[in-house]
Scaffold this motif. Sequence first.
Motif, PDB file in Angstrom:
ATOM      1  N   GLY A 126      39.244 -30.055  -8.921  1.00  0.00           N
ATOM      2  CA  GLY A 126      40.653 -29.838  -8.125  1.00  0.00           C
ATOM      3  C   GLY A 126      41.696 -29.089  -8.917  1.00  0.00           C
ATOM      4  N   ALA A 127      41.288 -28.224  -9.846  1.00  0.00           N
ATOM      5  CA  ALA A 127      42.194 -27.160 -10.327  1.00  0.00           C
ATOM      6  C   ALA A 127      42.229 -25.663  -9.460  1.00  0.00           C
ATOM      7  CB  ALA A 127      41.763 -26.509 -11.958  1.00  0.00           C
ATOM      8  N   TYR A 128      43.532 -25.268  -9.285  1.00  0.00           N
ATOM      9  CA  TYR A 128      43.522 -24.300  -8.419  1.00  0.00           C
ATOM     10  C   TYR A 128      43.157 -22.936  -8.856  1.00  0.00           C
ATOM     11  CZ  TYR A 128      46.789 -26.602  -4.755  1.00  0.00           C
ATOM     12  OH  TYR A 128      47.291 -27.256  -3.859  1.00  0.00           O
ATOM     13  N   LEU A 129      42.202 -22.219  -7.935  1.00  0.00           N
ATOM     14  CA  LEU A 129      41.760 -20.990  -8.300  1.00  0.00           C
ATOM     15  C   LEU A 129      42.484 -19.710  -7.676  1.00  0.00           C
ATOM     16  CD1 LEU A 129      37.942 -21.868  -8.136  1.00  0.00           C
ATOM     17  CD2 LEU A 129      39.374 -21.659 -10.070  1.00  0.00           C
ATOM     18  N   TYR A 130      42.948 -20.175  -6.396  1.00  0.00           N
ATOM     19  CA  TYR A 130      43.623 -19.180  -5.597  1.00  0.00           C
ATOM     20  C   TYR A 130      44.698 -19.821  -4.709  1.00  0.00           C
ATOM     21  CZ  TYR A 130      44.266 -16.411  -1.447  1.00  0.00           C
ATOM     22  OH  TYR A 130      44.733 -15.529  -0.434  1.00  0.00           O
ATOM     23  N   THR A 131      45.944 -18.885  -4.606  1.00  0.00           N
ATOM     24  CA  THR A 131      46.982 -19.363  -3.846  1.00  0.00           C
ATOM     25  C   THR A 131      47.363 -18.073  -2.827  1.00  0.00           C
ATOM     26  OG1 THR A 131      48.587 -19.192  -5.021  1.00  0.00           O
ATOM     27  CG2 THR A 131      47.833 -21.438  -4.796  1.00  0.00           C
ATOM     28  N   ASN A 132      47.433 -18.265  -1.694  1.00  0.00           N
ATOM     29  CA  ASN A 132      48.093 -16.977  -0.872  1.00  0.00           C
ATOM     30  C   ASN A 132      49.445 -16.792  -1.079  1.00  0.00           C
ATOM     31  OD1 ASN A 132      48.762 -18.856   0.989  1.00  0.00           O
ATOM     32  ND2 ASN A 132      48.268 -17.713   2.586  1.00  0.00           N
ATOM     33  N   THR A 133      50.039 -15.592  -0.493  1.00  0.00           N
ATOM     34  CA  THR A 133      51.375 -15.406  -0.577  1.00  0.00           C
ATOM     35  C   THR A 133      52.350 -16.440   0.386  1.00  0.00           C
ATOM     36  OG1 THR A 133      51.066 -13.065  -0.526  1.00  0.00           O
ATOM     37  CG2 THR A 133      53.156 -13.613  -0.069  1.00  0.00           C
ATOM     38  N   ALA A 134      52.062 -16.794   1.344  1.00  0.00           N
ATOM     39  CA  ALA A 134      52.615 -18.037   2.023  1.00  0.00           C
ATOM     40  C   ALA A 134      52.796 -19.400   1.199  1.00  0.00           C
ATOM     41  CB  ALA A 134      52.002 -18.242   3.270  1.00  0.00           C
ATOM     42  N   TRP A 135      51.786 -19.527   0.504  1.00  0.00           N
ATOM     43  CA  TRP A 135      51.727 -20.842  -0.491  1.00  0.00           C
ATOM     44  C   TRP A 135      52.787 -20.602  -1.612  1.00  0.00           C
ATOM     45  CZ3 TRP A 135      51.898 -22.754  -5.154  1.00  0.00           C
ATOM     46  CH2 TRP A 135      51.583 -24.160  -5.364  1.00  0.00           C
ATOM     47  N   GLN A 136      52.941 -19.516  -2.231  1.00  0.00           N
ATOM     48  CA  GLN A 136      53.861 -19.253  -3.189  1.00  0.00           C
ATOM     49  C   GLN A 136      55.030 -19.054  -2.538  1.00  0.00           C
ATOM     50  OE1 GLN A 136      52.175 -15.285  -4.727  1.00  0.00           O
ATOM     51  NE2 GLN A 136      50.008 -16.292  -4.611  1.00  0.00           N
ATOM     52  N   THR A 137      55.451 -18.581  -1.328  1.00  0.00           N
ATOM     53  CA  THR A 137      56.839 -18.617  -0.816  1.00  0.00           C
ATOM     54  C   THR A 137      57.188 -19.944  -0.494  1.00  0.00           C
ATOM     55  OG1 THR A 137      56.162 -16.394   0.242  1.00  0.00           O
ATOM     56  CG2 THR A 137      58.035 -17.569   1.079  1.00  0.00           C
ATOM     57  N   ILE A 138      56.339 -20.787  -0.051  1.00  0.00           N
ATOM     58  CA  ILE A 138      56.974 -22.227   0.259  1.00  0.00           C
ATOM     59  C   ILE A 138      57.226 -22.920  -1.037  1.00  0.00           C
ATOM     60  CG2 ILE A 138      55.956 -24.390   1.242  1.00  0.00           C
ATOM     61  CD1 ILE A 138      54.286 -22.886   2.826  1.00  0.00           C
ATOM     62  N   ALA A 139      56.448 -22.759  -2.196  1.00  0.00           N
ATOM     63  CA  ALA A 139      56.541 -23.588  -3.280  1.00  0.00           C
ATOM     64  C   ALA A 139      57.485 -22.689  -4.204  1.00  0.00           C
ATOM     65  CB  ALA A 139      55.235 -23.673  -4.008  1.00  0.00           C
ATOM     66  N   GLY A 140      57.999 -21.589  -3.860  1.00  0.00           N
ATOM     67  CA  GLY A 140      58.686 -20.719  -4.967  1.00  0.00           C
ATOM     68  C   GLY A 140      57.971 -20.506  -6.385  1.00  0.00           C
ATOM     69  N   TYR A 141      56.662 -20.301  -6.413  1.00  0.00           N
ATOM     70  CA  TYR A 141      55.941 -20.406  -7.494  1.00  0.00           C
ATOM     71  C   TYR A 141      55.207 -18.718  -7.504  1.00  0.00           C
ATOM     72  CZ  TYR A 141      56.252 -24.505 -10.407  1.00  0.00           C
ATOM     73  OH  TYR A 141      56.747 -25.367 -11.225  1.00  0.00           O
ATOM     74  N   SER A 142      55.032 -18.343  -8.444  1.00  0.00           N
ATOM     75  CA  SER A 142      54.099 -16.889  -8.691  1.00  0.00           C
ATOM     76  C   SER A 142      52.648 -17.551  -8.480  1.00  0.00           C
ATOM     77  CB  SER A 142      54.299 -16.039  -9.791  1.00  0.00           C
ATOM     78  OG  SER A 142      53.788 -16.857 -10.949  1.00  0.00           O
ATOM     79  N   HIS A 143      51.716 -16.447  -8.407  1.00  0.00           N
ATOM     80  CA  HIS A 143      50.397 -16.782  -8.082  1.00  0.00           C
ATOM     81  C   HIS A 143      49.860 -17.440  -9.504  1.00  0.00           C
ATOM     82  CE1 HIS A 143      45.949 -15.629  -8.180  1.00  0.00           C
ATOM     83  NE2 HIS A 143      46.162 -16.354  -7.074  1.00  0.00           N
ATOM     84  N   ILE A 144      50.232 -16.844 -10.635  1.00  0.00           N
ATOM     85  CA  ILE A 144      49.783 -17.236 -12.181  1.00  0.00           C
ATOM     86  C   ILE A 144      50.553 -18.772 -12.304  1.00  0.00           C
ATOM     87  CG2 ILE A 144      49.915 -16.949 -14.457  1.00  0.00           C
ATOM     88  CD1 ILE A 144      48.051 -14.878 -13.221  1.00  0.00           C
ATOM     89  N   GLN A 145      51.534 -18.689 -11.747  1.00  0.00           N
ATOM     90  CA  GLN A 145      52.342 -20.205 -11.921  1.00  0.00           C
ATOM     91  C   GLN A 145      51.566 -21.355 -11.312  1.00  0.00           C
ATOM     92  OE1 GLN A 145      56.350 -19.220 -11.063  1.00  0.00           O
ATOM     93  NE2 GLN A 145      57.024 -19.573 -12.852  1.00  0.00           N
ATOM     94  N   SER A 146      50.904 -20.920 -10.141  1.00  0.00           N
ATOM     95  CA  SER A 146      50.376 -21.819  -9.164  1.00  0.00           C
ATOM     96  C   SER A 146      48.988 -22.321  -9.613  1.00  0.00           C
ATOM     97  CB  SER A 146      50.299 -21.540  -7.883  1.00  0.00           C
ATOM     98  OG  SER A 146      49.159 -20.271  -7.677  1.00  0.00           O
TER      99      SER A 146
END
Length: 361
Positions: A126-146
């Motif tokens: 369940g650990a995150y390996l990838y998030t796209n740009t839309a996910w990062q925009t919704i959450a307000g997190y960078s790719h590394i932070q997610s």
Amino acid sequence: MFAVVLFATVPVPRETAELLRPLALSTRLALAPFERDRLILPTWARGPSSDTTSDMGELASLKERVATLESLLAVQEQTVASQSRRLEASLAESRQQTKDVQAQSLRFETLSATSPTGIFQTDEEGAYLYTNTAWQTIAGYSHIQSLGHGWTSTIFEEDRRDVLQAWTRSIQQRLAFSLEFRLQRPDETVRWVHMRSRPLVDEDGQIMGHVGTMEDVTDRKQADAALRRTQFAMDHAVDAVYWIDAGARIRYANAAASAMLGYSPDEFLHLTVHDLNPDFPVDRWARFWTETRNSTTAAFEAFHRAKDGRLIPVDIHIRYLAYEGQEFHCAFVRNLTERKAVETTRLRRSGASRRSRRRRG
């Protein structure tokens, strides 16, 4: 490698064994001169001999062995050619599979980059390996932070325990996940999201991870809340409220309407305007509908018939509305019984007063 395969105690795939066949033939060919005594050694190499018959026999034996070697070489050449064709076909198939995988990867990357919906992938725990740009925009997190379990810190404090319990259960039990909850961005704005995921399973049925989406549903949540507030206001309005369609059928009536006329909400759904207003002709409805569509409003007094047959004086205010392709009247109806009674009493007293003055005069 040949020795490992030769003396292996575990099954060897047929494809592997076939690849080693030329090596086996080569080994046999190399050992052929030593299979028996005096296999292909010429006479002079073994010392002088005066036996002509023996020399002729040796020559025939030598020719026979040379023919054997030539046969082995021919078989080896055929085997090498066959293996070469198989290898070329395998390489061609591998190159095509690589192209297909690259095309699929490119399609995923393109869809992921352009999707308005957040997309994520996790490992089997369940650990995150990838998030796209839309996910990062919704959450307000960078790719590394997610990545990893960093996404859990975006969950709104009041929702965190329930979300993590549901998420952990889906991971441990290999279940699909679907839940609406709140996120809090680093700027402290709160957004409602709907997160969904499914296990990613390989050909052997083993969990490789999870893939999922996260959709911002804040606008829908706010619209739903506004609709519920409106519905609550309609349900508890002091005056009767009706929604009426283009066919004069009643689609909704609130509690005040039921209290005034004695019909249940379900009974209202089987009635029309003409059942309530006996003085409204059926053949006049189409024209009335067109008039209210043009003017958008209408107001008049009438009588509504109650379930027990009583005629109740009412004041009606109608608003024509069109929403998402649907047209309807929203009618607010006020019971005038008390007001009419007061007016009748006032008129009666006024008449009595005038008669009294005339008698005195």
